[in-house]
Design a protein around this motif. Structure first.
Motif, mmCIF file in Angstrom:
data_model
loop_
_atom_site.group_PDB
_atom_site.id
_atom_site.type_symbol
_atom_site.label_atom_id
_atom_site.label_comp_id
_atom_site.label_asym_id
_atom_site.label_seq_id
_atom_site.Cartn_x
_atom_site.Cartn_y
_atom_site.Cartn_z
ATOM 1 N N LEU A 1 6.431 12.683 -6.920
ATOM 2 C CA LEU A 1 6.184 11.237 -6.841
ATOM 3 C C LEU A 1 6.139 10.771 -5.394
ATOM 4 O O LEU A 1 5.252 10.005 -5.001
ATOM 5 C CB LEU A 1 7.284 10.479 -7.601
ATOM 6 N N GLY A 2 7.108 11.220 -4.607
ATOM 7 C CA GLY A 2 7.128 10.814 -3.202
ATOM 8 C C GLY A 2 5.925 11.319 -2.443
ATOM 9 O O GLY A 2 5.297 10.579 -1.670
ATOM 10 N N MET A 3 5.557 12.589 -2.671
ATOM 11 C CA MET A 3 4.414 13.163 -1.966
ATOM 12 C C MET A 3 3.106 12.492 -2.363
ATOM 13 O O MET A 3 2.250 12.220 -1.517
ATOM 14 C CB MET A 3 4.338 14.669 -2.236
ATOM 15 N N VAL A 4 2.931 12.222 -3.664
ATOM 16 C CA VAL A 4 1.663 11.653 -4.121
ATOM 17 C C VAL A 4 1.540 10.191 -3.702
ATOM 18 O O VAL A 4 0.436 9.697 -3.458
ATOM 19 C CB VAL A 4 1.529 11.809 -5.649
ATOM 20 N N LEU A 5 2.659 9.492 -3.584
ATOM 21 C CA LEU A 5 2.605 8.101 -3.124
ATOM 22 C C LEU A 5 2.150 8.051 -1.665
ATOM 23 O O LEU A 5 1.295 7.228 -1.298
ATOM 24 C CB LEU A 5 3.979 7.454 -3.276
ATOM 25 N N ILE A 6 2.702 8.929 -0.842
ATOM 26 C CA ILE A 6 2.308 8.966 0.565
ATOM 27 C C ILE A 6 0.852 9.401 0.701
ATOM 28 O O ILE A 6 0.075 8.821 1.458
ATOM 29 C CB ILE A 6 3.233 9.918 1.350
ATOM 30 N N GLY B 1 -1.528 9.175 -1.567
ATOM 31 C CA GLY B 1 -2.439 8.192 -2.123
ATOM 32 C C GLY B 1 -2.693 7.027 -1.190
ATOM 33 O O GLY B 1 -3.817 6.513 -1.114
ATOM 34 N N VAL B 2 -1.671 6.583 -0.461
ATOM 35 C CA VAL B 2 -1.807 5.424 0.417
ATOM 36 C C VAL B 2 -2.381 5.816 1.773
ATOM 37 O O VAL B 2 -3.302 5.175 2.285
ATOM 38 C CB VAL B 2 -0.445 4.720 0.592
ATOM 39 N N MET B 3 -1.839 6.877 2.374
ATOM 40 C CA MET B 3 -2.225 7.241 3.743
ATOM 41 C C MET B 3 -3.139 8.454 3.832
ATOM 42 O O MET B 3 -3.657 8.763 4.908
ATOM 43 C CB MET B 3 -0.971 7.527 4.583
ATOM 44 N N LEU C 1 -0.097 -1.827 -2.791
ATOM 45 C CA LEU C 1 -0.103 -0.386 -2.588
ATOM 46 C C LEU C 1 -1.272 0.267 -3.319
ATOM 47 O O LEU C 1 -1.965 1.138 -2.762
ATOM 48 C CB LEU C 1 1.215 0.220 -3.072
ATOM 49 N N ARG C 2 -1.512 -0.157 -4.566
ATOM 50 C CA ARG C 2 -2.619 0.427 -5.323
ATOM 51 C C ARG C 2 -3.960 0.068 -4.691
ATOM 52 O O ARG C 2 -4.873 0.901 -4.629
ATOM 53 C CB ARG C 2 -2.564 -0.043 -6.770
ATOM 54 N N ALA C 3 -4.078 -1.143 -4.203
ATOM 55 C CA ALA C 3 -5.321 -1.549 -3.558
ATOM 56 C C ALA C 3 -5.561 -0.750 -2.280
ATOM 57 O O ALA C 3 -6.684 -0.307 -2.006
ATOM 58 C CB ALA C 3 -5.275 -3.044 -3.244
ATOM 59 N N THR C 4 -4.512 -0.542 -1.501
ATOM 60 C CA THR C 4 -4.636 0.250 -0.277
ATOM 61 C C THR C 4 -5.013 1.682 -0.594
ATOM 62 O O THR C 4 -5.806 2.307 0.122
ATOM 63 C CB THR C 4 -3.315 0.221 0.515
ATOM 64 N N ASP D 1 1.566 1.463 4.578
ATOM 65 C CA ASP D 1 1.816 2.837 5.014
ATOM 66 C C ASP D 1 3.306 3.075 5.224
ATOM 67 O O ASP D 1 3.868 4.077 4.769
ATOM 68 C CB ASP D 1 1.062 3.121 6.314
ATOM 69 N N ILE D 2 3.950 2.148 5.929
ATOM 70 C CA ILE D 2 5.390 2.267 6.184
ATOM 71 C C ILE D 2 6.162 2.240 4.864
ATOM 72 O O ILE D 2 7.088 3.032 4.644
ATOM 73 C CB ILE D 2 5.863 1.131 7.109
ATOM 74 N N PHE D 3 5.757 1.336 3.978
ATOM 75 C CA PHE D 3 6.430 1.180 2.691
ATOM 76 C C PHE D 3 6.323 2.455 1.868
ATOM 77 O O PHE D 3 7.291 2.903 1.238
ATOM 78 C CB PHE D 3 5.825 -0.008 1.954
ATOM 79 N N SER D 4 5.131 3.059 1.851
ATOM 80 C CA SER D 4 4.943 4.277 1.064
ATOM 81 C C SER D 4 5.791 5.422 1.601
ATOM 82 O O SER D 4 6.382 6.183 0.826
ATOM 83 C CB SER D 4 3.462 4.667 1.050
ATOM 84 N N PHE D 5 5.881 5.551 2.917
ATOM 85 C CA PHE D 5 6.705 6.609 3.500
ATOM 86 C C PHE D 5 8.181 6.371 3.207
ATOM 87 O O PHE D 5 8.931 7.316 2.929
ATOM 88 C CB PHE D 5 6.466 6.693 5.009
ATOM 89 N N ALA D 6 8.616 5.128 3.281
ATOM 90 C CA ALA D 6 10.019 4.824 3.004
ATOM 91 C C ALA D 6 10.382 5.167 1.560
ATOM 92 O O ALA D 6 11.419 5.794 1.296
ATOM 93 C CB ALA D 6 10.305 3.348 3.292
#
Length: 278
Positions: A11-16, A18-20, A155-158, A176-181
């Motif tokens: 989940l953490g890897m795919v969120l980062i 997906g966004v960045m 986040l989904r839009a980004t 980007d910062i939010f997704s990494f956090a």
């Protein structure tokens, strides 16, 4: 239980990603840092395991923000340098941990690892059931956050189109910062939950990171539901395989299943075709 841990990492890897569109191969050492921070907060400061888990998540969120600002943002769009930087981070963080905590494994004893819960004729450590339950709550909270909150929509839009998100006023850099956090906090949660079950040591995040990455590839790059389903499939498959095969083959069975599914559906179970692909 193993699948739940892989889900948290995936989940953490795919969120980062997906966004960045950053593939952070150092996610495993962040998982390991979560175990060490939890051990430190539990044994040295609070004495409360629940509080130590929350503090370790907060600490790793700050580490994630620092990594995004100092390492991965300047390398955004350059996959080769991202991989090189990730490998460098693995070596740097592992050596830093050895310098701070020493090379010997650490043990973290909590009552939940010794208490057994009967389910039918079987008994399971309470910590196993806690890991499954907490992961289920995290997954439900993540889906609710992404679907029904303003920040989740941003986040989904980004993730879908960074330029269009910027045009409509979404602060892309903040996303980007939010997704990494969030991603690094989830890695810390996985390490903090596993720490009491096994020893906390510098290489404890290597295997879970590879399995989490396998779950992402299996479910589909950039797909949050795919990360959940893929992580669970990898964890359950490798565990069930030990009923029929020696434990030495559990990794081979999990990756064999991943390869077979990718041969049938190269984009993964939930992957979608993007414009410009053959």
């Amino acid at each position: 239980m193993a699948g739940s841990i892989y889900v948290l990492i995936a989940l953490g890897m795919v969120l980062i990603y997906g966004v960045m569109h950053v593939l952070n191969f150092a996610h495993g050492v962040l998982f390991m840092l979560g175990g060490y921070f939890c051990h430190f907060f539990f044994t040295r400061l609070t004495g409360s395991y629940a509080l130590a888990v929350l503090l370790s998540m907060a600490a790793l969120a700050l580490v994630g923000i620092a990594l995004e600002r100092g390492v991965f943002r300047p390398l955004q769009g350059n996959l080769r340098n991202q991989v090189i930087a990730s490998l460098g981070l693995i070596l740097a963080i592992e050596n830093l941990v050895v310098a701070l905590w020493g090379p010997n494994a650490l043990q973290m004893r909590i009552p939940a690892t010794e208490r057994l819960v009967p389910i039918g004729e079987l008994r399971f450590p309470l910590q196993h059931l806690m890991i499954i339950g907490i992961t289920a709550l995290v997954v439900a909270a993540m889906f609710a956050f992404l679907k029904w909150t303003k920040a989740g929509t941003a986040l989904r839009a980004t993730s879908q189109n960074r330029h269009a998100a910027l045009v409509v006023g979404i602060p892309v850099e903040r996303m980007d910062i939010f997704s990494f956090a969030i991603g690094t906090a989830l890695a810390a949660l996985g390490g903090a939950l596993v720490g009491p079950l096994f020893l906390v040591f510098p290489l404890m995040g290597d295997a879970p990171m590879v399995k989490g990455l396998a779950g992402i590839l299996l479910g589909g790059m950039g797909s949050v539901p795919g990360a959940v389903i893929g992580g669970l499939i990898i964890g359950v498959a490798e565990s069930v395989s030990t009923l029929f095969l020696p434990t030495d083959y559990r990794d081979s069975v999990a990756f064999a299943i991943m390869v077979l599914i990718l041969l049938v559906r190269p984009r993964g179970l939930f992957g979608v075709r993007t414009r410009g692909e053959d």
